[in-house]
Design a protein around this motif. Structure first.
Motif, PDB file in Angstrom:
ATOM      1  N   HIS A  62       0.832  -1.202   0.000  1.00  0.00           N
ATOM      2  CA  HIS A  62       0.000   0.000   0.000  1.00  0.00           C
ATOM      3  C   HIS A  62       0.864   1.248   0.000  1.00  0.00           C
ATOM      4  O   HIS A  62       0.606   2.205  -0.748  1.00  0.00           O
ATOM      5  CB  HIS A  62      -0.932  -0.027   1.212  1.00  0.00           C
ATOM      6  N   GLN A  63       1.901   1.252   0.827  1.00  0.00           N
ATOM      7  CA  GLN A  63       2.815   2.388   0.884  1.00  0.00           C
ATOM      8  C   GLN A  63       3.521   2.578  -0.452  1.00  0.00           C
ATOM      9  O   GLN A  63       3.654   3.698  -0.962  1.00  0.00           O
ATOM     10  CB  GLN A  63       3.846   2.169   1.995  1.00  0.00           C
ATOM     11  N   GLY A  64       3.979   1.464  -1.036  1.00  0.00           N
ATOM     12  CA  GLY A  64       4.663   1.549  -2.325  1.00  0.00           C
ATOM     13  C   GLY A  64       3.757   2.073  -3.413  1.00  0.00           C
ATOM     14  O   GLY A  64       4.165   2.903  -4.233  1.00  0.00           O
ATOM     15  N   LEU A  65       2.513   1.607  -3.429  1.00  0.00           N
ATOM     16  CA  LEU A  65       1.556   2.072  -4.430  1.00  0.00           C
ATOM     17  C   LEU A  65       1.261   3.550  -4.254  1.00  0.00           C
ATOM     18  O   LEU A  65       1.199   4.307  -5.231  1.00  0.00           O
ATOM     19  CB  LEU A  65       0.269   1.254  -4.330  1.00  0.00           C
ATOM     20  N   LYS A  66       1.089   3.964  -3.013  1.00  0.00           N
ATOM     21  CA  LYS A  66       0.785   5.376  -2.753  1.00  0.00           C
ATOM     22  C   LYS A  66       1.925   6.277  -3.206  1.00  0.00           C
ATOM     23  O   LYS A  66       1.694   7.312  -3.845  1.00  0.00           O
ATOM     24  CB  LYS A  66       0.497   5.574  -1.266  1.00  0.00           C
ATOM     25  N   GLN A  67       3.147   5.889  -2.896  1.00  0.00           N
ATOM     26  CA  GLN A  67       4.289   6.687  -3.342  1.00  0.00           C
ATOM     27  C   GLN A  67       4.405   6.692  -4.866  1.00  0.00           C
ATOM     28  O   GLN A  67       4.710   7.725  -5.473  1.00  0.00           O
ATOM     29  CB  GLN A  67       5.583   6.145  -2.731  1.00  0.00           C
ATOM     30  N   LEU A  68       4.182   5.539  -5.457  1.00  0.00           N
ATOM     31  CA  LEU A  68       4.278   5.442  -6.914  1.00  0.00           C
ATOM     32  C   LEU A  68       3.238   6.337  -7.573  1.00  0.00           C
ATOM     33  O   LEU A  68       3.538   7.040  -8.557  1.00  0.00           O
ATOM     34  CB  LEU A  68       4.081   3.988  -7.338  1.00  0.00           C
ATOM     35  N   LEU A  69       2.034   6.361  -7.050  1.00  0.00           N
ATOM     36  CA  LEU A  69       0.990   7.216  -7.616  1.00  0.00           C
ATOM     37  C   LEU A  69       1.288   8.692  -7.389  1.00  0.00           C
ATOM     38  O   LEU A  69       0.954   9.536  -8.237  1.00  0.00           O
ATOM     39  CB  LEU A  69      -0.373   6.849  -7.022  1.00  0.00           C
ATOM     40  N   GLU A  70       1.902   9.019  -6.277  1.00  0.00           N
ATOM     41  CA  GLU A  70       2.293  10.411  -6.033  1.00  0.00           C
ATOM     42  C   GLU A  70       3.311  10.858  -7.078  1.00  0.00           C
ATOM     43  O   GLU A  70       3.227  11.970  -7.622  1.00  0.00           O
ATOM     44  CB  GLU A  70       2.882  10.550  -4.629  1.00  0.00           C
ATOM     45  N   ILE A  71       4.259   9.988  -7.421  1.00  0.00           N
ATOM     46  CA  ILE A  71       5.282  10.307  -8.419  1.00  0.00           C
ATOM     47  C   ILE A  71       4.666  10.410  -9.817  1.00  0.00           C
ATOM     48  O   ILE A  71       5.025  11.287 -10.609  1.00  0.00           O
ATOM     49  CB  ILE A  71       6.392   9.226  -8.402  1.00  0.00           C
ATOM     50  N   GLU A  72       3.717   9.510 -10.123  1.00  0.00           N
ATOM     51  CA  GLU A  72       3.167   9.406 -11.478  1.00  0.00           C
ATOM     52  C   GLU A  72       1.772  10.012 -11.611  1.00  0.00           C
ATOM     53  O   GLU A  72       1.053   9.708 -12.575  1.00  0.00           O
ATOM     54  CB  GLU A  72       3.103   7.923 -11.888  1.00  0.00           C
ATOM     55  N   LYS A  73       1.373  10.880 -10.709  1.00  0.00           N
ATOM     56  CA  LYS A  73      -0.008  11.381 -10.699  1.00  0.00           C
ATOM     57  C   LYS A  73      -0.388  12.145 -11.966  1.00  0.00           C
ATOM     58  O   LYS A  73      -1.561  12.173 -12.345  1.00  0.00           O
ATOM     59  CB  LYS A  73      -0.257  12.245  -9.461  1.00  0.00           C
ATOM     60  N   GLN A  74       0.602  12.728 -12.644  1.00  0.00           N
ATOM     61  CA  GLN A  74       0.286  13.441 -13.881  1.00  0.00           C
ATOM     62  C   GLN A  74      -0.146  12.487 -15.002  1.00  0.00           C
ATOM     63  O   GLN A  74      -0.696  12.917 -16.016  1.00  0.00           O
ATOM     64  CB  GLN A  74       1.508  14.259 -14.340  1.00  0.00           C
ATOM     65  N   TRP A  75       0.109  11.192 -14.804  1.00  0.00           N
ATOM     66  CA  TRP A  75      -0.266  10.199 -15.803  1.00  0.00           C
ATOM     67  C   TRP A  75      -1.727   9.779 -15.706  1.00  0.00           C
ATOM     68  O   TRP A  75      -2.222   9.069 -16.586  1.00  0.00           O
ATOM     69  CB  TRP A  75       0.607   8.949 -15.645  1.00  0.00           C
ATOM     70  N   VAL A  76      -2.411  10.172 -14.642  1.00  0.00           N
ATOM     71  CA  VAL A  76      -3.808   9.755 -14.483  1.00  0.00           C
ATOM     72  C   VAL A  76      -4.672  10.622 -15.393  1.00  0.00           C
ATOM     73  O   VAL A  76      -4.793  11.822 -15.169  1.00  0.00           O
ATOM     74  CB  VAL A  76      -4.280   9.882 -13.028  1.00  0.00           C
ATOM     75  N   PRO A  77      -5.272  10.050 -16.429  1.00  0.00           N
ATOM     76  CA  PRO A  77      -6.072  10.860 -17.348  1.00  0.00           C
ATOM     77  C   PRO A  77      -7.354  11.338 -16.666  1.00  0.00           C
ATOM     78  O   PRO A  77      -7.879  10.681 -15.765  1.00  0.00           O
ATOM     79  CB  PRO A  77      -6.369   9.908 -18.510  1.00  0.00           C
ATOM     80  N   GLY A  78      -7.843  12.493 -17.108  1.00  0.00           N
ATOM     81  CA  GLY A  78      -8.990  13.083 -16.434  1.00  0.00           C
ATOM     82  C   GLY A  78     -10.320  12.891 -17.134  1.00  0.00           C
ATOM     83  O   GLY A  78     -11.375  13.163 -16.548  1.00  0.00           O
ATOM     84  N   LYS A  79     -10.303  12.416 -18.374  1.00  0.00           N
ATOM     85  CA  LYS A  79     -11.542  12.272 -19.123  1.00  0.00           C
ATOM     86  C   LYS A  79     -12.386  11.142 -18.550  1.00  0.00           C
ATOM     87  O   LYS A  79     -11.869  10.091 -18.173  1.00  0.00           O
ATOM     88  CB  LYS A  79     -11.213  11.990 -20.591  1.00  0.00           C
ATOM     89  N   LEU A  80     -13.687  11.356 -18.472  1.00  0.00           N
ATOM     90  CA  LEU A  80     -14.600  10.343 -17.957  1.00  0.00           C
ATOM     91  C   LEU A  80     -14.446   9.048 -18.754  1.00  0.00           C
ATOM     92  O   LEU A  80     -14.441   9.068 -19.983  1.00  0.00           O
ATOM     93  CB  LEU A  80     -16.041  10.842 -18.041  1.00  0.00           C
ATOM     94  N   GLY A  81     -14.286   7.942 -18.046  1.00  0.00           N
ATOM     95  CA  GLY A  81     -14.096   6.655 -18.698  1.00  0.00           C
ATOM     96  C   GLY A  81     -12.645   6.217 -18.763  1.00  0.00           C
ATOM     97  O   GLY A  81     -12.360   5.042 -18.974  1.00  0.00           O
ATOM     98  N   THR A  82     -11.718   7.156 -18.575  1.00  0.00           N
ATOM     99  CA  THR A  82     -10.297   6.815 -18.580  1.00  0.00           C
ATOM    100  C   THR A  82      -9.810   6.606 -17.145  1.00  0.00           C
ATOM    101  O   THR A  82     -10.468   7.009 -16.183  1.00  0.00           O
ATOM    102  CB  THR A  82      -9.459   7.915 -19.248  1.00  0.00           C
ATOM    103  N   SER A  83      -8.648   6.002 -17.012  1.00  0.00           N
ATOM    104  CA  SER A  83      -8.092   5.756 -15.682  1.00  0.00           C
ATOM    105  C   SER A  83      -6.629   5.360 -15.813  1.00  0.00           C
ATOM    106  O   SER A  83      -6.101   5.232 -16.923  1.00  0.00           O
ATOM    107  CB  SER A  83      -8.877   4.645 -14.967  1.00  0.00           C
ATOM    108  N   LEU A  84      -5.980   5.171 -14.666  1.00  0.00           N
ATOM    109  CA  LEU A  84      -4.612   4.649 -14.641  1.00  0.00           C
ATOM    110  C   LEU A  84      -4.689   3.218 -14.119  1.00  0.00           C
ATOM    111  O   LEU A  84      -5.017   2.987 -12.950  1.00  0.00           O
ATOM    112  CB  LEU A  84      -3.718   5.501 -13.733  1.00  0.00           C
ATOM    113  N   TYR A  85      -4.443   2.259 -15.010  1.00  0.00           N
ATOM    114  CA  TYR A  85      -4.525   0.847 -14.624  1.00  0.00           C
ATOM    115  C   TYR A  85      -3.306   0.479 -13.788  1.00  0.00           C
ATOM    116  O   TYR A  85      -2.169   0.835 -14.128  1.00  0.00           O
ATOM    117  CB  TYR A  85      -4.607  -0.032 -15.870  1.00  0.00           C
ATOM    118  N   ILE A  86      -3.544  -0.251 -12.702  1.00  0.00           N
ATOM    119  CA  ILE A  86      -2.494  -0.642 -11.766  1.00  0.00           C
ATOM    120  C   ILE A  86      -2.323  -2.155 -11.848  1.00  0.00           C
ATOM    121  O   ILE A  86      -3.270  -2.897 -11.617  1.00  0.00           O
ATOM    122  CB  ILE A  86      -2.870  -0.227 -10.329  1.00  0.00           C
TER     123      ILE A  86
END
Length: 357
Positions: free
Chosen positions: A112-136
């Motif tokens: 959980h900690q690793g995922l949270k840090q990874l998402l903090e680093i890569e947060k600009q990669w999360v698309p904002g359009k409805l229906g899109t997402s960042l697959y983990i």
């Protein structure tokens, strides 16, 4: 817990436009990795640049298939929060798969900690359009260089991220499914309830034949009597009969889907009767003949809800709800996606904020 060490990537990639994402082809700049050795346990969690890695040709995963994976998604809300839907549930299921494949259990708090840090680093990669997402995609492979059947003494764990487009490129429309009565996928006591590559490899032959016949998916029957419904290739399955939502009970050969659990809990919260039990393909077709089969839909992380418009079994095809998306299917899809994108208030504690833009 102290922060996990990070090795920054040498350069930052360009994030593609939302309409060019597709699914599973583009990956972010960093990944989480962790190693296991017998006698030492899981150790050295770190975040490193996404890249190739070396593996001995004798690595046991290549010969004996000891591997597991998970799949979840991060979403960008309207108020610029990066959230993940039920992450603890997915990570706990990851460990259940590990137990089945005799892979050492992982510390969910570290993941959980690793995922949270990874998402903090890569947060600009999360698309904002409805229906899109960042697959983990977390996964574990056996890396012990040994040709012989035994438990591996070494494993490697990864979490990689992939921005993905809308699952329904052509819209939220019902699909046509073939009930598979020739091939089998899993039996109770086997690997069916684990997320392991072997389960998906076992489904490819039937899936390929079904697609040639014009079907989108395969609906699997039990391996013993070949009459009780289990699950679709990539989804759990639900039937609405006379107002009651019915899904096959978890029996050791069906994956316990997190979206499946969400559907059951949500339907019950709404006051609907939602039942987990054995259900035969004969019962479903009989309910259709009697005008009682109101809806059929699948559930899964990728699609959330996938309405089924046609079922084909032994050459007979039935049409459900005039091949239109049903009221319950639509309501569930709108509710769950509304939670994921922050448009619906989360009264269940299912959505966890991981980062903020």
């Amino acid at each position: 817990m102290t922060n996990i060490p990070v090795t920054p990537a040498g350069r930052k990639s360009m994030v593609p436009p939302a309409d060019q994402l597709g699914f599973g082809k583009i990956f972010t700049d960093h990944m989480f990795v962790m190693d296991y050795e017998t006698g030492k346990g899981w150790h050295s969690p770190q975040i490193v640049p996404y890249d190739q890695f070396s593996l001995y040709p004798a690595a046991m995963v290549l010969h004996y298939g000891q591997a597991i994976f998970e799949g979840m998604k991060a979403f960008k809300t309207e108020d610029n929060r990066i959230v993940v839907f039920r992450p603890q549930e997915y990570l706990n299921r990851f460990n259940r798969s590990a137990e089945i494949l005799c892979i050492p259990r992982m510390d969910v708090a570290v993941l959980h900690q690793g995922l949270k840090q990874l998402l903090e680093i890569e947060k600009q990669w999360v698309p904002g359009k409805l229906g899109t997402s960042l697959y983990i995609r977390p996964f574990v492979i056996a890396t012990d260089p040994y040709v012989g059947v035994k438990l591996s003494d070494a494993y490697k764990l990864f979490i990689i991220l992939s921005p993905v487009g809308a699952y329904y490129a052509a819209g939220f429309n019902p699909v046509s499914i073939k009930v598979e009565d020739k091939y089998i996928r899993a039996v109770p006591g086997g690997l069916g309830e684990a997320k392991t590559p072997a389960n998906y490899a076992a489904s490819l032959r039937a899936q390929q034949e079904a697609k040639k016949e014009g079907f989108a998916q395969v609906l699997w029957l039990d391996a013993v009597e070949r009459k009780y419904i289990e699950e679709v290739g990539t989804m759990n399955i639900f039937f609405k009969i006379n107002g009651e939502i019915i899904t096959p009970a978890l029996n050791g050969s069906i994956l316990g889907g997190i979206t499946r659990k969400t559907v059951l809990e949500t339907a019950r919260h709404w006051g609907m009767k939602a039942t987990e039990r054995k259900i035969s393909v004969e019962e479903v077709f009989a309910a259709h003949d009697q005008g009682q089969l109101e809806e059929v839909f699948g559930s899964g992380t990728a699609a959330v809800i996938s309405p089924v418009g046609e079922l084909s079994w032994k050459g007979r095809k039935i049409t459900i709800n005039n091949n239109q998306t049903g009221e319950t299917s639509q309501k569930l899809f709108d509710y769950v996606t509304g939670l994921q994108y922050g448009k619906v208030a989360d009264k269940h504690g299912w959505v966890e904020e991981m980062a903020r833009l």
